[in-house]
Scaffold this motif. Structure first.
Motif, mmCIF file in Angstrom:
data_model
loop_
_atom_site.group_PDB
_atom_site.id
_atom_site.type_symbol
_atom_site.label_atom_id
_atom_site.label_comp_id
_atom_site.label_asym_id
_atom_site.label_seq_id
_atom_site.Cartn_x
_atom_site.Cartn_y
_atom_site.Cartn_z
ATOM 1 N N ARG A 86 -11.953 5.571 -3.722
ATOM 2 C CA ARG A 86 -11.524 4.410 -4.508
ATOM 3 C C ARG A 86 -11.956 3.096 -3.855
ATOM 4 N NH1 ARG A 86 -7.244 7.944 -3.897
ATOM 5 N NH2 ARG A 86 -6.695 9.126 -5.764
ATOM 6 N N LEU A 87 -13.192 3.083 -3.363
ATOM 7 C CA LEU A 87 -13.679 1.889 -2.673
ATOM 8 C C LEU A 87 -14.142 0.810 -3.644
ATOM 9 C CD1 LEU A 87 -15.717 3.422 0.302
ATOM 10 C CD2 LEU A 87 -13.350 2.652 0.253
ATOM 11 N N SER A 88 -14.318 1.173 -4.917
ATOM 12 C CA SER A 88 -14.778 0.170 -5.874
ATOM 13 C C SER A 88 -13.715 -0.899 -6.122
ATOM 14 C CB SER A 88 -15.152 0.840 -7.197
ATOM 15 O OG SER A 88 -14.036 1.545 -7.729
ATOM 16 N N SER A 89 -12.440 -0.540 -5.941
ATOM 17 C CA SER A 89 -11.355 -1.507 -6.142
ATOM 18 C C SER A 89 -10.663 -1.821 -4.822
ATOM 19 C CB SER A 89 -10.334 -0.942 -7.142
ATOM 20 O OG SER A 89 -9.799 0.290 -6.662
ATOM 21 N N THR A 90 -11.437 -1.827 -3.752
ATOM 22 C CA THR A 90 -10.853 -2.012 -2.433
ATOM 23 C C THR A 90 -10.650 -3.486 -2.130
ATOM 24 O OG1 THR A 90 -11.045 -1.328 -0.116
ATOM 25 C CG2 THR A 90 -13.035 -2.178 -1.193
ATOM 26 N N LEU A 91 -10.039 -3.739 -0.998
ATOM 27 C CA LEU A 91 -9.803 -5.111 -0.545
ATOM 28 C C LEU A 91 -11.110 -5.763 -0.111
ATOM 29 C CD1 LEU A 91 -6.724 -4.038 1.470
ATOM 30 C CD2 LEU A 91 -6.594 -5.816 -0.251
ATOM 31 N N PRO A 92 -11.178 -7.095 -0.113
ATOM 32 C CA PRO A 92 -12.401 -7.768 0.347
ATOM 33 C C PRO A 92 -12.700 -7.432 1.809
ATOM 34 C CG PRO A 92 -10.939 -9.305 -0.785
ATOM 35 C CD PRO A 92 -10.159 -8.044 -0.591
ATOM 36 N N ALA A 94 -1.266 -8.907 -1.453
ATOM 37 C CA ALA A 94 -0.376 -9.092 -2.606
ATOM 38 C C ALA A 94 -1.137 -8.902 -3.912
ATOM 39 C CB ALA A 94 0.268 -10.478 -2.548
ATOM 40 N N ASP A 95 -2.322 -9.492 -4.019
ATOM 41 C CA ASP A 95 -3.119 -9.331 -5.232
ATOM 42 C C ASP A 95 -3.518 -7.872 -5.446
ATOM 43 O OD1 ASP A 95 -2.936 -12.039 -5.679
ATOM 44 O OD2 ASP A 95 -4.897 -12.501 -4.796
ATOM 45 N N PHE A 96 -3.893 -7.200 -4.363
ATOM 46 C CA PHE A 96 -4.303 -5.795 -4.457
ATOM 47 C C PHE A 96 -3.164 -4.923 -4.977
ATOM 48 C CE2 PHE A 96 -4.830 -1.550 -2.588
ATOM 49 C CZ PHE A 96 -6.113 -1.242 -2.984
ATOM 50 N N LEU A 97 -1.934 -5.201 -4.542
ATOM 51 C CA LEU A 97 -0.788 -4.400 -4.968
ATOM 52 C C LEU A 97 -0.397 -4.682 -6.417
ATOM 53 C CD1 LEU A 97 1.461 -4.605 -1.765
ATOM 54 C CD2 LEU A 97 -0.035 -2.740 -2.483
ATOM 55 N N LEU A 98 -0.554 -5.914 -6.858
ATOM 56 C CA LEU A 98 -0.097 -6.286 -8.197
ATOM 57 C C LEU A 98 -1.146 -6.069 -9.279
ATOM 58 C CD1 LEU A 98 1.853 -9.606 -7.443
ATOM 59 C CD2 LEU A 98 2.779 -7.315 -7.801
ATOM 60 N N ASP A 99 -2.433 -6.045 -8.924
ATOM 61 C CA ASP A 99 -3.495 -5.997 -9.924
ATOM 62 C C ASP A 99 -3.370 -4.832 -10.908
ATOM 63 O OD1 ASP A 99 -4.690 -8.341 -9.229
ATOM 64 O OD2 ASP A 99 -6.237 -7.428 -7.968
ATOM 65 N N LYS A 131 3.589 -13.882 8.913
ATOM 66 C CA LYS A 131 3.708 -13.304 10.249
ATOM 67 C C LYS A 131 4.893 -12.353 10.350
ATOM 68 C CE LYS A 131 1.458 -17.156 12.644
ATOM 69 N NZ LYS A 131 1.544 -18.146 13.748
ATOM 70 N N GLY A 132 5.467 -11.996 9.213
ATOM 71 C CA GLY A 132 6.595 -11.082 9.210
ATOM 72 C C GLY A 132 6.186 -9.647 9.484
ATOM 73 N N VAL A 133 7.183 -8.759 9.577
ATOM 74 C CA VAL A 133 6.929 -7.350 9.880
ATOM 75 C C VAL A 133 6.068 -6.708 8.793
ATOM 76 C CG1 VAL A 133 8.008 -5.098 10.195
ATOM 77 C CG2 VAL A 133 9.039 -7.117 11.235
ATOM 78 N N LEU A 134 6.396 -6.975 7.521
ATOM 79 C CA LEU A 134 5.657 -6.360 6.426
ATOM 80 C C LEU A 134 4.210 -6.841 6.388
ATOM 81 C CD1 LEU A 134 5.736 -4.513 3.950
ATOM 82 C CD2 LEU A 134 6.353 -6.515 2.585
ATOM 83 N N ALA A 135 3.999 -8.146 6.542
ATOM 84 C CA ALA A 135 2.640 -8.685 6.501
ATOM 85 C C ALA A 135 1.805 -8.137 7.652
ATOM 86 C CB ALA A 135 2.686 -10.212 6.543
ATOM 87 N N ARG A 136 2.392 -8.000 8.821
ATOM 88 C CA ARG A 136 1.643 -7.448 9.947
ATOM 89 C C ARG A 136 1.365 -5.962 9.750
ATOM 90 N NH1 ARG A 136 4.744 -7.946 14.844
ATOM 91 N NH2 ARG A 136 6.575 -8.539 13.636
ATOM 92 N N ALA A 137 2.306 -5.250 9.102
ATOM 93 C CA ALA A 137 2.086 -3.828 8.832
ATOM 94 C C ALA A 137 0.980 -3.631 7.809
ATOM 95 C CB ALA A 137 3.371 -3.180 8.344
ATOM 96 N N LEU A 138 0.912 -4.517 6.813
ATOM 97 C CA LEU A 138 -0.086 -4.392 5.759
ATOM 98 C C LEU A 138 -1.313 -5.245 6.039
ATOM 99 C CD1 LEU A 138 2.117 -4.298 2.534
ATOM 100 C CD2 LEU A 138 1.550 -2.491 4.140
ATOM 101 N N SER A 139 -1.622 -5.437 7.289
ATOM 102 C CA SER A 139 -2.826 -6.186 7.656
ATOM 103 C C SER A 139 -4.053 -5.288 7.749
ATOM 104 C CB SER A 139 -2.613 -6.909 8.990
ATOM 105 O OG SER A 139 -2.394 -5.963 10.037
ATOM 106 N N SER A 148 -3.579 0.350 1.038
ATOM 107 C CA SER A 148 -3.919 1.365 0.043
ATOM 108 C C SER A 148 -2.866 2.462 -0.005
ATOM 109 C CB SER A 148 -5.293 1.955 0.343
ATOM 110 O OG SER A 148 -5.316 2.555 1.630
ATOM 111 N N LEU A 149 -2.253 2.790 1.139
ATOM 112 C CA LEU A 149 -1.210 3.810 1.149
ATOM 113 C C LEU A 149 0.025 3.361 0.379
ATOM 114 C CD1 LEU A 149 -1.375 5.252 4.787
ATOM 115 C CD2 LEU A 149 -1.918 6.440 2.658
ATOM 116 N N VAL A 150 0.341 2.079 0.429
ATOM 117 C CA VAL A 150 1.494 1.583 -0.329
ATOM 118 C C VAL A 150 1.298 1.873 -1.810
ATOM 119 C CG1 VAL A 150 2.734 -0.490 -1.055
ATOM 120 C CG2 VAL A 150 2.138 -0.184 1.340
ATOM 121 N N ARG A 151 0.116 1.619 -2.311
ATOM 122 C CA ARG A 151 -0.141 1.822 -3.731
ATOM 123 C C ARG A 151 -0.164 3.303 -4.090
ATOM 124 N NH1 ARG A 151 -4.773 -1.885 -6.466
ATOM 125 N NH2 ARG A 151 -6.013 0.011 -6.529
ATOM 126 N N GLU A 152 -0.536 4.174 -3.131
ATOM 127 C CA GLU A 152 -0.597 5.605 -3.405
ATOM 128 C C GLU A 152 0.765 6.273 -3.264
ATOM 129 O OE1 GLU A 152 -3.560 7.198 -0.821
ATOM 130 O OE2 GLU A 152 -5.083 5.768 -1.449
#
Length: 687
Positions: free
Chosen positions: A66-72, A284-289, A311-319, A325-329
């Protein structure tokens, strides 16, 4: 008014009418057509063929990942001590090793320092004077995905280029560095060997020579992944061995290992770029699109928290691309994704990543509307993948080759079982063959002796396949390469002539018709043909095994099954190898049965004896060369044994292909790997 004639390089076949003139002149007049054609060299044709195979391979793999819809893909010049100065990488005063690819401007220090996205990365790759690019990043930064996307970008750039420019644009090929010993072979020799096992156009000695020629002429660019997965000593040796390589290089590694390697060896003129963390707004855009508008509240809450607390825990985890991609799956559209905001359960980024990895398999094997129903339960899939991850980690490898599976468990139980079954079959056939002509006790005794001999041989064959080794058979073109049929034909005629000459000697026995000698010596030609190719092991253990000279010349060559003009994947290797070995085993058995049957047909014993002799001499060659020495058969037996011990699927290779389709495994040439090293590490540690 006539248009000016185009330059010689712009000539096209055929004539172009320039208006109603009485007399026309020029290269394109309608009265004197001049066709200008350019013949492509064999090297250009081979490069084009490779480009098509590589494109088909990685476009299919990118679809599964699923690399066609991957993050930049964002990158920046690395500030680590990995390569030399940025100015040195783009310096134009020294002689450039490579000119910029057609259509690309020379890379400048400013371009390197500005960084950018995928298009800018391709421009750097294609214009570096030294042709050396180091792509580094922390674990789970998406290095392999970025490498695949860069490779596809380079392929598409070549496809869109003018035909005259395409020969000057190399074909990118992605290889893993695992298994290369720089002390034993040069970079070109190693790469040519890998290409000969991964692409059908390079099979055989001539194919390998073609690969070597393309590498030496710079028509192939090597994208080399996995530098961080080899030992520190080998890393430095590999970098030193890659320095004189005559082709463009993209070297992929984790940042830490790249720094350690840079202390001992560096690529001259290389530029080191580092992948950047995923931006919170991109995540955020990747999760909502893919969600409907308005998005469900839990998803909006997560997206808002990412942007509000960069700089929160979630943002650092999803860096990392893996985590996002795992969140969406893992979470469905109506799933409780906002549980990731619970800092009590997930006090640090690693806890969130581990949670996502732990649920990745369950999510992949949970039935979903619009998707094929899984053949395995999440529990069975997780149990199997944990078992595989543990085995690979114990072997200190990331490559899962299905033909190495027989080495995973003790071979003695299946060797004893197969030996007993084969002994019973051959013993029963031998007893049946001699029963009408000798006393029953003699026939039974003969059957017991045959059962013991062939049971031990079968036991030995299965035990031999329990040791990791290259595949012993290959494609039709490798089993019967050019020249092998001629060798077999010469052996056949020689044996026929010898047998005819012997039959004419004064022995008092009436000679048989000439066609009988021609028929009964055919297996000798068949044995010589197989012995001259790479399927020589098919003949071991049969009644005749000729042509030892040719088999010695090819001993130890690694080959895999393949299809013409394609990349070689794990599943095609399994299918083609299985069918090829079984079919040649049947051919082998029928050939020897026919030979002895024809000889016996001229004896006074009668047709019943002919039938029995033919059956006896068909069974063992067919069983031995079709099944007992067939690594696919041994792998299937091992899967049954593993099912009894660990509860893994009986059809293990089919399970691996299914896990690949569900993006838990990835295919790299003929082997599988876990989607990410972190997933293998997590599964093995928990197991």
């Amino acid at each position: 008014m006539s248009e000016p004639a185009p330059a010689a390089d712009d000539r096209i076949p055929g004539g172009i009418f320039h208006g109603p003139t009485a007399v026309q002149v020029g290269d394109h007049n309608t009265m004197h057509n001049r066709f200008v054609t350019e013949k492509r060299s064999p090297a250009d044709a081979a490069a084009d063929n490779l480009a098509r195979a590589v494109a088909a391979q990685w476009e299919a793999e990118a679809g599964l990942r699923r690399l066609s819809s991957t993050l930049p893909v964002r990158w920046a010049l690395s500030g680590r001590r990995i390569a030399g100065r940025a100015a040195g990488a783009v310096e134009s005063s020294r002689k450039a090793r490579f000119d910029p690819l057609p259509g690309l401007a020379p890379v400048t220090e400013e371009v390197l320092r500005n960084g950018g996205e995928l298009a800018a990365l391709h421009a750097v790759y294609g214009a570096l004077p030294a042709g050396r690019l180091l792509l580094v990043g922390p674990p789970a930064a998406g290095k392999t995905a970025a490498t695949v996307l860069l490779l596809l970008t380079a392929l598409h750039y070549r496809q869109r280029a003018a035909p005259a420019d395409q020969p000057h644009i190399p074909v990118p090929v992605l290889l893993t560095l695992e298994g290369w010993d720089p002390a034993a072979e040069s970079a070109v020799e190693w790469a040519a060997g890998r290409l000969s096992r991964q692409y059908t156009s390079f099979l055989g000695a001539r194919g390998r020579e073609s690969a070597r020629m393309l590498l030496n002429s710079g028509r192939i660019a090597l994208f080399l992944d996995g530098l961080d997965e080899v030992t520190a000593k080998l890393r430095a040796a590999m970098v030193a061995a890659l320095e004189p390589a005559p082709c463009r290089l993209v070297l992929v590694s984790r940042s830490k290992e790249a720094v350690l390697t840079g202390k001992k060896a560096r690529l001259a003129g290389a530029a080191a770029v580092e992948l950047q963390p995923v931006r919170p707004e991109d995540a955020a855009d990747f999760l909502l699109d893919p969600l409907p508008e308005p998005a469900p509240k839990p998803w909006r809450t997560v997206a808002d928290r990412l942007v509000a607390e960069p700089k929160g825990v979630l943002a650092r985890a999803l860096s990392s691309p893996l985590a996002v991609s795992l969140v969406r799956e893992v979470y469905a559209e109506v799933g409780p994704v906002d549980e990731l905001l619970d800092t009590t359960r997930f006090p640090h980024p690693r806890a969130i990543e581990d949670h996502l990895l732990d649920h990745a398999i369950t999510a992949a094997y949970t039935p979903r509307s619009g998707y094929p129903r899984p053949d395995h339960t999440p529990e069975e899939a997780e149990r199997t993948l944990r078992h595989i991850a543990t085995q690979l980690t114990a072997e200190n490898t990331h490559d899962l080759a299905w033909w190495h599976i027989p080495s995973w468990v003790d071979a003695r139980p299946r060797a004893l079982a197969v030996g007993a079954v084969i002994g019973l079959i051959d013993g029963a056939v031998a007893t049946w063959a001699f029963w009408p002509d000798v006393a029953p006790i003699v026939a039974c005794l003969n059957g017991m002796i045959v059962a013991a001999i062939f049971g031990l041989l079968a036991h030995h064959a299965i035990t031999q396949l329990s040791r990791p080794a290259p595949l012993s058979s290959s494609s039709w073109r490798d089993v019967f390469p050019r020249g092998s049929i001629a060798i077999g034909f010469i052996h056949w005629l020689s044996a026929w002539g010898t047998s005819v000459a012997i039959s004419r000697m004064p022995t008092g026995i009436d000679p048989m018709p000439l066609w009988v000698y021609l028929a009964v010596t055919a297996p000798i030609g068949f044995a010589a043909t197989v012995g001259a190719g790479r399927g020589y092991r098919l003949m071991k253990g049969t009644t005749f095994y000729f042509n030892s000279f040719f088999s010695n010349q090819i001993e130890g060559r690694q080959t895999v099954a393949a299809f013409e003009g394609r990349s070689i994947g794990p599943r095609p290797v399994w299918h083609h190898h299985t069918r090829l070995r079984v079919l040649i085993g049947l051919m082998n058995g029928v050939a020897f049965g026919l030979m002895f049957g024809l000889v016996a047909s001229f004896s006074p014993a009668g047709p019943d004896w002919v039938l029995r002799l033919a059956v006896v001499n068909t069974v063992w060659p067919a069983l031995y060369s079709g099944l007992l020495t067939n690594i696919a058969f041994s792998t299937t037996l091992t899967a049954v044994q593993m099912n009894a011990r660990a509860g893994t699927p009986v059809r293990l290779v089919r399970f691996l292909d299914d896990a690949h389709q569900r993006n838990l495994l990835r295919a790299v040439g003929p082997v599988y790997q876990f989607r990410h090293a972190r997933l293998q590490e997590r599964l093995a540690r928990d197991h």
